[in-house]
Write a protein that holds these residues in place. Structure first.
Motif, short mmCIF file in Angstrom:
data_model
loop_
_atom_site.label_atom_id
_atom_site.label_comp_id
_atom_site.label_asym_id
_atom_site.label_seq_id
_atom_site.Cartn_x
_atom_site.Cartn_y
_atom_site.Cartn_z
N LEU A 9 -1.17 -30.15 -23.18
CA LEU A 9 -1.51 -29.82 -21.82
C LEU A 9 -2.88 -29.82 -21.66
O LEU A 9 -3.34 -30.12 -20.58
N THR A 80 2.04 -29.98 -13.55
CA THR A 80 2.04 -28.65 -14.26
C THR A 80 2.90 -27.88 -13.70
O THR A 80 3.49 -26.99 -14.55
N GLN A 83 6.26 -28.59 -15.57
CA GLN A 83 6.28 -27.86 -16.79
C GLN A 83 6.51 -26.45 -16.78
O GLN A 83 7.17 -25.94 -17.80
N GLN A 86 10.25 -25.97 -16.52
CA GLN A 86 10.91 -26.52 -17.65
C GLN A 86 11.14 -25.19 -18.75
O GLN A 86 11.78 -24.85 -19.73
#
Length: 88
Positions: A9, A80, A83, A86
């Motif tokens: 990331l 982003t 993510q 998740q």
């Protein structure tokens, strides 16, 4: 999230920084170099002569690349936020 995912990331974030800010910084560097060479060749050391052309060309470049930069940042923030959803 593991260590490798965090590093990935960060790599993506740094790459987006380079893609969005790089062209503007490159243009500013090139214009500053050309103006500096001209000033050294002509012995004119006027501060506004180095600032005004750089400002005008960087603003023009920002106007040309703003769509690309906005798309890059929108895709990055969508990724982003995806993510983040998740993880939780």
């Amino acid at each position: 999230m593991g260590f490798d995912a965090n590093v990935e990331l960060l790599r993506i974030a740094f790459w987006n920084i380079i893609l969005t800010a790089g062209p503007l910084l490159g243009v500013a560097l090139a214009v500053g170099l050309v103006v500096g060479i001209i000033q050294a060749a002509t012995s004119i050391q006027e501060m506004t002569l180095s600032f005004v052309p750089k400002l005008i060309i960087v603003i023009f470049t920002f106007g040309l690349l703003s769509t690309f930069m906005l798309n890059q940042l929108s895709e990055f923030f969508a990724f982003t936020f995806d993510q983040i959803t998740q993880v939780g």
